[in-house]
Design a protein around this motif. Sequence first.
Motif, PDB file in Angstrom:
ATOM      1  N   LEU A 242       0.976  -1.438   0.089  1.00 32.88           N
ATOM      2  CA  LEU A 242      -0.479  -0.264  -0.048  1.00 32.88           C
ATOM      3  C   LEU A 242       0.813   0.926   0.024  1.00 32.88           C
ATOM      4  O   LEU A 242       0.516   2.180  -0.487  1.00 32.88           O
ATOM      5  CB  LEU A 242      -1.146  -0.254   1.088  1.00 32.88           C
ATOM      6  CG  LEU A 242      -2.274  -1.167   1.394  1.00 32.88           C
ATOM      7  CD1 LEU A 242      -2.986  -1.290   2.433  1.00 32.88           C
ATOM      8  CD2 LEU A 242      -3.201  -0.855  -0.032  1.00 32.88           C
ATOM      9  N   TRP A 243       1.669   1.075   0.924  1.00 32.61           N
ATOM     10  CA  TRP A 243       3.009   2.212   0.541  1.00 32.61           C
ATOM     11  C   TRP A 243       3.305   2.406  -0.555  1.00 32.61           C
ATOM     12  O   TRP A 243       3.782   3.564  -0.869  1.00 32.61           O
ATOM     13  CB  TRP A 243       3.678   1.899   1.810  1.00 32.61           C
ATOM     14  CG  TRP A 243       4.698   3.552   1.981  1.00 32.61           C
ATOM     15  CD1 TRP A 243       6.112   2.933   1.877  1.00 32.61           C
ATOM     16  CD2 TRP A 243       4.503   4.422   2.671  1.00 32.61           C
ATOM     17  NE1 TRP A 243       6.892   4.515   2.485  1.00 32.61           N
ATOM     18  CE2 TRP A 243       5.577   5.391   3.261  1.00 32.61           C
ATOM     19  CE3 TRP A 243       3.454   5.388   3.334  1.00 32.61           C
ATOM     20  CZ2 TRP A 243       5.321   6.412   2.824  1.00 32.61           C
ATOM     21  CZ3 TRP A 243       3.201   6.678   3.713  1.00 32.61           C
ATOM     22  CH2 TRP A 243       4.574   7.426   3.337  1.00 32.61           C
ATOM     23  N   TYR A 248      -3.082   4.990  -4.458  1.00 35.33           N
ATOM     24  CA  TYR A 248      -3.196   4.162  -3.274  1.00 35.33           C
ATOM     25  C   TYR A 248      -3.089   5.536  -2.253  1.00 35.33           C
ATOM     26  O   TYR A 248      -3.720   6.181  -1.795  1.00 35.33           O
ATOM     27  CB  TYR A 248      -3.540   3.378  -2.684  1.00 35.33           C
ATOM     28  CG  TYR A 248      -3.156   2.524  -1.254  1.00 35.33           C
ATOM     29  CD1 TYR A 248      -5.377   2.673  -1.289  1.00 35.33           C
ATOM     30  CD2 TYR A 248      -2.973   3.364   0.119  1.00 35.33           C
ATOM     31  CE1 TYR A 248      -5.440   2.334  -0.227  1.00 35.33           C
ATOM     32  CE2 TYR A 248      -3.115   2.590   0.703  1.00 35.33           C
ATOM     33  CZ  TYR A 248      -4.531   2.825   1.621  1.00 35.33           C
ATOM     34  OH  TYR A 248      -4.853   2.086   2.392  1.00 35.33           O
ATOM     35  N   ARG A 249      -2.119   5.899  -1.793  1.00 32.68           N
ATOM     36  CA  ARG A 249      -1.186   6.989  -0.603  1.00 32.68           C
ATOM     37  C   ARG A 249      -1.682   8.436  -1.187  1.00 32.68           C
ATOM     38  O   ARG A 249      -2.147   8.472  -0.001  1.00 32.68           O
ATOM     39  CB  ARG A 249       0.477   6.561  -0.743  1.00 32.68           C
ATOM     40  CG  ARG A 249       1.117   7.599   0.532  1.00 32.68           C
ATOM     41  CD  ARG A 249       2.326   6.972   0.683  1.00 32.68           C
ATOM     42  NE  ARG A 249       3.113   7.539  -0.417  1.00 32.68           N
ATOM     43  CZ  ARG A 249       3.823   7.521  -1.807  1.00 32.68           C
ATOM     44  NH1 ARG A 249       3.999   6.247  -1.692  1.00 32.68           N
ATOM     45  NH2 ARG A 249       4.086   8.094  -2.091  1.00 32.68           N
ATOM     46  N   GLU A 250      -1.820   8.938  -1.957  1.00 34.70           N
ATOM     47  CA  GLU A 250      -2.577   9.974  -2.277  1.00 34.70           C
ATOM     48  C   GLU A 250      -3.955  10.523  -2.134  1.00 34.70           C
ATOM     49  O   GLU A 250      -4.628  11.460  -1.551  1.00 34.70           O
ATOM     50  CB  GLU A 250      -2.140  10.964  -3.409  1.00 34.70           C
ATOM     51  CG  GLU A 250      -0.471  11.210  -3.552  1.00 34.70           C
ATOM     52  CD  GLU A 250      -0.196  10.969  -5.147  1.00 34.70           C
ATOM     53  OE1 GLU A 250      -0.927  11.411  -5.663  1.00 34.70           O
ATOM     54  OE2 GLU A 250       1.151  11.998  -5.568  1.00 34.70           O
ATOM     55  N   GLY A 251      -4.866   9.431  -2.373  1.00 40.73           N
ATOM     56  CA  GLY A 251      -6.032   8.851  -2.544  1.00 40.73           C
ATOM     57  C   GLY A 251      -6.571   8.797  -0.977  1.00 40.73           C
ATOM     58  O   GLY A 251      -7.128   9.264  -1.327  1.00 40.73           O
ATOM     59  N   PRO A 364      -6.653  -7.760  -4.612  1.00 43.07           N
ATOM     60  CA  PRO A 364      -7.577  -7.854  -3.723  1.00 43.07           C
ATOM     61  C   PRO A 364      -7.187  -8.774  -1.911  1.00 43.07           C
ATOM     62  O   PRO A 364      -7.953  -8.126  -1.371  1.00 43.07           O
ATOM     63  CB  PRO A 364      -7.596  -9.138  -4.442  1.00 43.07           C
ATOM     64  CG  PRO A 364      -7.792  -8.827  -6.047  1.00 43.07           C
ATOM     65  CD  PRO A 364      -6.192  -8.251  -5.912  1.00 43.07           C
ATOM     66  N   GLN A 365      -5.406  -9.015  -2.167  1.00 39.89           N
ATOM     67  CA  GLN A 365      -5.636  -9.504  -0.609  1.00 39.89           C
ATOM     68  C   GLN A 365      -5.334  -8.494  -0.510  1.00 39.89           C
ATOM     69  O   GLN A 365      -5.576  -8.767   1.158  1.00 39.89           O
ATOM     70  CB  GLN A 365      -4.365 -10.184  -1.155  1.00 39.89           C
ATOM     71  CG  GLN A 365      -4.683 -11.775  -1.355  1.00 39.89           C
ATOM     72  CD  GLN A 365      -3.599 -12.438  -1.807  1.00 39.89           C
ATOM     73  OE1 GLN A 365      -2.914 -13.095  -1.209  1.00 39.89           O
ATOM     74  NE2 GLN A 365      -2.816 -12.094  -2.981  1.00 39.89           N
ATOM     75  N   ASP A 366      -5.119  -7.290  -0.601  1.00 41.43           N
ATOM     76  CA  ASP A 366      -4.951  -5.980   0.373  1.00 41.43           C
ATOM     77  C   ASP A 366      -5.946  -5.364   0.100  1.00 41.43           C
ATOM     78  O   ASP A 366      -6.232  -3.702   1.034  1.00 41.43           O
ATOM     79  CB  ASP A 366      -3.586  -4.877  -0.547  1.00 41.43           C
ATOM     80  CG  ASP A 366      -2.319  -5.839  -0.690  1.00 41.43           C
ATOM     81  OD1 ASP A 366      -1.843  -6.931   0.555  1.00 41.43           O
ATOM     82  OD2 ASP A 366      -1.304  -6.139  -1.029  1.00 41.43           O
ATOM     83  N   SER A 367      -7.308  -5.741   0.162  1.00 38.65           N
ATOM     84  CA  SER A 367      -7.958  -4.299  -0.364  1.00 38.65           C
ATOM     85  C   SER A 367      -8.487  -4.291   1.064  1.00 38.65           C
ATOM     86  O   SER A 367      -9.407  -3.052   1.437  1.00 38.65           O
ATOM     87  CB  SER A 367      -9.023  -4.657  -1.523  1.00 38.65           C
ATOM     88  OG  SER A 367      -9.902  -6.157  -0.453  1.00 38.65           O
ATOM     89  N   ALA A 371      -8.929  -0.391   2.154  1.00 37.38           N
ATOM     90  CA  ALA A 371     -10.222   0.306   2.262  1.00 37.38           C
ATOM     91  C   ALA A 371     -10.408   1.096   3.579  1.00 37.38           C
ATOM     92  O   ALA A 371     -10.893   1.790   4.547  1.00 37.38           O
ATOM     93  CB  ALA A 371     -11.290  -0.727   2.356  1.00 37.38           C
ATOM     94  N   ALA A 372      -9.148   0.151   4.919  1.00 37.59           N
ATOM     95  CA  ALA A 372      -9.153   0.354   6.387  1.00 37.59           C
ATOM     96  C   ALA A 372      -8.786   2.224   6.527  1.00 37.59           C
ATOM     97  O   ALA A 372      -9.639   2.945   7.068  1.00 37.59           O
ATOM     98  CB  ALA A 372      -8.250  -0.162   7.092  1.00 37.59           C
ATOM     99  N   PHE A 373      -7.677   2.579   5.836  1.00 38.35           N
ATOM    100  CA  PHE A 373      -6.711   3.438   6.009  1.00 38.35           C
ATOM    101  C   PHE A 373      -8.299   4.310   5.171  1.00 38.35           C
ATOM    102  O   PHE A 373      -7.935   5.826   5.835  1.00 38.35           O
ATOM    103  CB  PHE A 373      -5.748   3.552   4.806  1.00 38.35           C
ATOM    104  CG  PHE A 373      -4.297   2.483   5.760  1.00 38.35           C
ATOM    105  CD1 PHE A 373      -4.598   3.201   7.272  1.00 38.35           C
ATOM    106  CD2 PHE A 373      -4.099   1.948   5.228  1.00 38.35           C
ATOM    107  CE1 PHE A 373      -3.263   2.573   8.038  1.00 38.35           C
ATOM    108  CE2 PHE A 373      -3.715   0.786   6.330  1.00 38.35           C
ATOM    109  CZ  PHE A 373      -2.680   1.367   8.098  1.00 38.35           C
TER     110      PHE A 373
END
Length: 429
Positions: A242-243, A248-251, A364-367, A371-373
């Motif tokens: 994710l990092w 994603y990070r900017e999102g 998908p395994q990290d979704s 989503a939590a962040f």
Amino acid sequence: MIEKKYLVTFILVTTLFALWGFANDITNPMVAAFQTLMELSASKASMVQFAFYGGYATMAIPAALFIRRYSYKSGILLGLALYATGAFLFIPAAAQQSFTFFCLSLYILTFGLAFLETTANPFILSLGSKETSTRRLNMAQAFNPMGSLCGMSVASLIVLPQLWSDRRDAAGQIIFGTLSEAEKANIRVHDLEVIRNPYVTIGLVVVFMFIVIALTRMPHTQSEDLKEQGFAHSTRQTLSNLWHNTIYREGVLTQMFYVAAQIMTWTFIIQYADNLGINKATAQTYNIAAMSLFLCSRFISTLLMKYVNSRRLLAIFGCGAVLCCIGAISIVGIMGLYCLVGISFFMSLMFPTIYGIALEDVDPQDSTLGAAFLVMAIVGGALMPPLQGAIIDQQTILGHPAVNVSFVLPFICFLFIIAYGYRSYRARA
């Protein structure tokens, strides 16, 4: 967008969007109600929002870890249980006449909402093909403002008109502050019961939904199947993935600014109207108009995404929101209030679109943790309203109404959203 085998699950999960929409938007006007009833400053009354959205920040990551270990269905059931518990705590809070107790009740209630949002959003994304996932989430999110409209309508038609503390004199000024302590105490008993009742009612609805979902079989997602087969990513690997995902990070950061802008816009419509001599019940109708625009625009923007890239559309709608903010800041009068209401049209697609863009290239395994962040980013709704309340408490700034000036904060937030839409569009191109 939705395969037949997922239709029942999609409908049930989509009802959850309406449930947390109701809680969000019956709570916004309570800031102004508590400010008068408990004789608080605007900044202190905004602690309602700090408690409400602080619950998301506290519980989003634990919710994700719980869901990774168990299942989406387990996360939904625990979320509904916490939601109902927080709603029923309004009974002793009203009996104690404690503002702190009300804030604690909201804090626990939003533990449940954090579980529901952390679960429902990625669950909807997983119910079908990746190509239609953002449109599917926009469609599900369209039912969120339906719940919001119900919450606003209950506040406008049932709660606010019954508040004795909002009675005004011939000049339109609230008379509560001029009453004796005995009269104030009697009014507080009445008004706190009026505020309590909708939360208890929605608590009963949530219990009913708990029973329905507990008895319904839910399909497994790809990430759940991989977990059962022993191929799931470790938490450390997920965090690393994710990092290193820039979009994603900017999102996550952009989502924080969006939620802050949304909550400030809807929370302080009443104070903006009050500065024009409009009472709370009437002012709440402008909130309902804003939410109606928001709902209509959600369906319009979902349709537009079939023809216009969602990233480009996000930047375009951000520009529209900025122009409306300029009107709300600079125009003192009813036209300024209309500009403030108009912001909601352009906010409609922002939350699910930022969410979908951020998660589009996430494994998908990290979704779930991803989503939590994004749900944790809702903490923007806790941090910014007290700051805006502190500006409003100044009454005037350089001869301009402070409530108008305070909307420079949402203005700044929308600039970040424009930048994210543009950067993500360029990155994809």
